[in-house]
Design an enzyme around this catalytic site. Structure first.
Site, PDB file in Angstrom:
ATOM      1  N   CYS A 334       0.787  -1.231   0.000  1.00 39.60           N
ATOM      2  CA  CYS A 334       0.000   0.000   0.000  1.00 39.60           C
ATOM      3  C   CYS A 334       0.827   1.292   0.000  1.00 39.60           C
ATOM      4  CB  CYS A 334      -1.058   0.001   1.100  1.00 39.60           C
ATOM      5  SG  CYS A 334      -0.637  -0.902   2.575  1.00 39.60           S
ATOM      6  N   ARG A 363       8.083 -10.921   4.372  1.00 42.81           N
ATOM      7  CA  ARG A 363       7.729 -10.803   5.786  1.00 42.81           C
ATOM      8  C   ARG A 363       8.585 -11.779   6.567  1.00 42.81           C
ATOM      9  NH1 ARG A 363       1.094 -10.398   5.483  1.00 42.81           N
ATOM     10  NH2 ARG A 363       1.091  -8.605   4.075  1.00 42.81           N
ATOM     11  N   GLN A 381       1.262 -10.872  -3.566  1.00 39.43           N
ATOM     12  CA  GLN A 381      -0.150 -10.625  -3.287  1.00 39.43           C
ATOM     13  C   GLN A 381      -0.822 -10.155  -4.561  1.00 39.43           C
ATOM     14  OE1 GLN A 381       0.363  -7.676  -0.127  1.00 39.43           O
ATOM     15  NE2 GLN A 381      -0.677  -9.108   1.234  1.00 39.43           N
ATOM     16  N   ASP A 383      -2.802  -7.821  -5.007  1.00 36.36           N
ATOM     17  CA  ASP A 383      -3.257  -6.692  -4.206  1.00 36.36           C
ATOM     18  C   ASP A 383      -4.038  -5.717  -5.078  1.00 36.36           C
ATOM     19  OD1 ASP A 383      -3.470  -5.129  -1.968  1.00 36.36           O
ATOM     20  OD2 ASP A 383      -1.306  -4.976  -1.632  1.00 36.36           O
ATOM     21  N   HIS A 385      -5.970  -1.572  -4.575  1.00 35.75           N
ATOM     22  CA  HIS A 385      -6.483  -0.521  -3.716  1.00 35.75           C
ATOM     23  C   HIS A 385      -7.558   0.217  -4.459  1.00 35.75           C
ATOM     24  CE1 HIS A 385      -2.424  -1.387  -2.099  1.00 35.75           C
ATOM     25  NE2 HIS A 385      -3.158  -1.484  -1.016  1.00 35.75           N
ATOM     26  N   LYS A 465     -11.574  -5.637   8.595  1.00 39.13           N
ATOM     27  CA  LYS A 465     -11.530  -6.384   7.332  1.00 39.13           C
ATOM     28  C   LYS A 465     -12.557  -7.492   7.335  1.00 39.13           C
ATOM     29  CE  LYS A 465      -7.987  -9.548   9.082  1.00 39.13           C
ATOM     30  NZ  LYS A 465      -6.790 -10.321   8.797  1.00 39.13           N
ATOM     31  N   HIS A 511      -8.346  -1.819   0.788  1.00 38.72           N
ATOM     32  CA  HIS A 511      -7.288  -2.752   0.384  1.00 38.72           C
ATOM     33  C   HIS A 511      -7.991  -4.078   0.136  1.00 38.72           C
ATOM     34  CE1 HIS A 511      -4.145  -0.349   2.773  1.00 38.72           C
ATOM     35  NE2 HIS A 511      -5.289   0.097   3.242  1.00 38.72           N
TER      36      HIS A 511
END
Length: 639
Positions: A334, A363, A381, A383, A385, A465, A511
């Site tokens: 993000c 991570r 990911q 991902d 947004h 979430k 997200h």
RNA sequence: GCUGGUGUAGCUCAAUGGUAGAGCAGCCGCCUUGUAAGCGGCAGGUUAUAGGUUCGAUUCCCAUCACCAGCUCCA
């Protein structure tokens, strides 16, 4: 005196006061009386023989109810504990709850035991079941309960009771010579346990704290019907066979190396799968007006202070220095995406802005938790947004929920569970923001009439979430997709848009990820399909197998035609017999085998054999190709 | 990270206080093949790594690393 009992279907009936759930069950029918394990009176789980003295809503719990199942398995753990104490009188019981699919009991043994001890415990359990011992509840004041367990020398139970409030009434369940601290309720007697199996042995810390005693945890499972137990054990066996770590090796998909623990290496076959997932996803997103970006993996540490990651996520991050300045490897995408948002002005007319990124994050995971592709230290990911106006929020969430469910259907995951996670302790933003964000998620789910469970305190540090859990064909669930509503990052990064009024306003951001982690999703797919991928995913879609050297020419031509049509094909030009080539292709789980010999060469065709389905006869090459292309385009799970 | 276990050929696994063996895979030949294993040969190992005990260690001990199971945590 008469009391009124309301049943789950809304029907009411009068009974004399003091009637027990067991009597009510017997009145309804012998089948129910036999199946009933416990009861729920006005939402409270109780034993079958507890008298009801006032009007109440009653549910009789059987093994079919989740609550009944838990009670059954919890009672199973008591029976196991009784057996253990008969065999090991000096063992100390800690806790023994029901869990998904079974139960366990944490026990301190004076001498360590091995898995070889389990059959003897099972045998003793059988005996206890035959003895048909009744579960008896006894309530006593906290002090007396402490004394009871102190006398028994059980420090664990004493510790548990001490943490209850002073005026708490503690209940103890007795079954024969055995007594255990327990809230209950329990099944009426030990003979109600019809099918069980002790499944494993493991170490576990008292209260999950590695600084405290290491206990021995015995796992077991139980079912109301021996057939169900057998099926369950078969699923576990099947899961072992499908282990994606073994299949990954056999099918040459990926590997791990000591040089980078937790960092997967994708081989060609694995990368084909990975790329198929991305192409599918990308195509669907472009159809829906998404843009796509790519942001750097290493960014200045200052950025992570601004985003809050340094405060809330530092332990999971990798850091490095470049030119004597501190940098961090991104654990999330993000912040990079926010920098792009800020790179120019935005108008309310653009909203919603949907920006996708297949972003590779790193991570730091503790070494002990790494597990094949399911738990790695770097993953991609899918991902995205979504930046939108506050009033667009619920609509956008709704679209995401639909998109996610559509994706899962493509892979054959029809059973999806949804959980809503609220504000965790370590978090940023005002209560008001959290409230609005949580409400938006909840409202959307309610509008869509989607059932969901609530996980208090399980949200991301920047927002609440909803998570999507899919159930695979072995009935295991996996958390994949997530939708997170975030009012904080836009503020921290001072994101703005120009509104209708010409003034600057603050957008809301969502997200979201659908696969979650491509690596993990791939691991799930490998096990879900047992390596037998649908045609559209398979690394090699067709193996062309010539009968003898004479047919190599036609085989190569077939391969080229397939490849020209966009089908991934390979020829086997070894001098092995056809039976051998078929076997090899079958073991590689290649979905389609095209066998070519004299006849096929003559008629420009191939004999089709589908994986696991045997010979399907010859077809003209053009037809084979068009059939395959159709199956691929439709993303059919089975031919 | 913690507890326990494992580490021998590319893979699956044997064996031993006196420097290792099989099957499959690989390579080379022969066979020219019709829907899940044709035949023969060859090659392949500092027994995870680094110490220690010992005349001698792959075997026993210690440390490290990786993996496996579980705990805790999580996409």
């Amino acid at each position: 005196m008469e009391i009124k009992i309301t049943f789950p279907d809304g029907k009411e009936q009068s009974y004399p006061a003091g009637v027990t759930p067991r009597q009510i069950a017997e009145g309804i029918g012998p089948g129910l009386a036999k199946a009933a394990l416990a009861a729920q009176v006005d939402g409270l789980n109780v034993d079958l023989d507890v008298p009801i003295n006032k009007d109440a809503a009653l549910r009789l719990l059987t093994f079919k109810d989740p609550e009944g199942r838990d009670i059954y398995r919890h009672s199973s753990s008591h029976i196991m504990a009784q057996a253990v104490l008969r065999l090991y009188p000096k063992a100390l019981l800690a806790i023994g709850p029901a869990i998904e699919d079974g139960f366990y009991y944490d026990i301190e043994f004076p001498e360590p035991i091995t898995p070889e001890a389990l059959p003897a415990i099972e045998k003793e359990m059988e005996k206890i079941i035959k003895e048909d011992i009744v579960f008896k509840r006894r309530e006593l004041p906290r002090d007396e309960a402490i004394r009871f367990f102190a006398d028994a020398g059980n420090k664990f139970k004493v510790e548990l009771i001490r943490e209850l409030p002073d005026d708490a009434v503690v209940s103890i369940y007795h079954q024969g010579e055995f007594a255990d601290l327990c809230r209950g309720p329990h099944i009426p007697s030990t003979k109600h346990l019809k099918a069980f199996k002790l499944t494993g042995l493991a170490g576990a810390y008292w209260r999950g704290d590695e600084k405290r005693e290491m206990l021995t945890r015995i796992y077991g499972t139980s079912f109301a019907d021996p057939k169900e137990l057998k099926e369950h054990l078969a699923l576990i066996e099947e899961a072992k066979k499908r282990d994606h770590r073994a299949l990954g090796k056999e099918l040459d998909l990926f590997s791990f190396h000591g040089e980078g623990p937790g960092f997967p290496f994708f081989h060609h076959n694995g990368l084909v799968l990975y790329n198929q997932l991305i192409s599918f996803c990308r195509a669907e997103l472009y159809k829906r007006g998404y843009m796509e970006i790519k942001t750097p993996i290493i960014l200045n540490e200052e950025l992570w202070h601004r985003s809050g990651h340094w405060d809330h996520y530092r332990d999971n991050m990798y850091f490095t220095d470049i030119d004597e300045k501190a940098y961090a490897v991104k654990p999330m995408n993000c912040p990079g995406g926010l920098l792009i948002y800020r790179s120019r002005l935005h108008s309310y007319r653009e909203f919603p802005i949907k920006v996708a990124e297949f972003g590779q994050v790193h991570r730091h995971e503790k070494s002990g938790v790494l597990h094949g592709l399911f738990r790695v230290r770097t993953f991609t990911q899918d991902d995205a947004h979504v930046f939108c106006l506050p009033e667009q929020l619920e609509d956008e969430i709704g679209k995401l929920v639909e998109l996610i469910l559509y994706f899962y259907k493509v892979f054959g995951f029809e059973d999806v569970r949804i959980e809503l996670s609220t504000r965790p302790e370590s978090s940023i933003g005002s209560d008001e923001m959290w409230d609005r964000a949580t409400r938006a998620l909840q409202n959307t789910l309610e509008k869509m009439k989607i059932a969901h469970k609530i996980n208090p305190g399980d949200g991301a540090f920047y927002g609440p979430k909803i998570d999507f859990h899919i159930r695979d064909c072995l009935k295991r669930t996996w958390q994949c997709a997530t939708i997170q509503v975030d009012f904080s990052m836009p503020e921290r990064f001072d994101l703005t848009y120009v509104g209708e009024d010409g003034k600057e306003h603050r957008p809301v951001m969502i997200h979201r990820a659908i696969f979650g982690s491509l690596e993990r999703f791939l691991g799930i797919l490998i096990e879900h399909y047992a390596g037998n991928f649908p045609l559209w995913l398979a690394p090699v879609q067709a193996a062309v197998l010539p009968i003898s050297e004479k047919h190599f020419g036609w085989a190569e031509e077939v391969r080229k035609k397939l490849e020209e049509a966009g089908i991934r094909a390979a020829t086997n030009l070894s001098d092995e017999k056809i039976t051998r080539k078929v076997r090899t292709a079958e073991m590689q789980k290649i979905p389609a085998m095209l066998i070519v010999g004299d006849k096929e060469m003559e008629s420009r065709s191939a004999a089709v054999r589908r994986h696991g389905a045997g010979d399907l006869g010859a077809k003209p090459l053009e037809q084979i190709i068009s059939d395959m292309l159709k199956e691929i385009a439709e993303k059919r799970i089975k031919p």
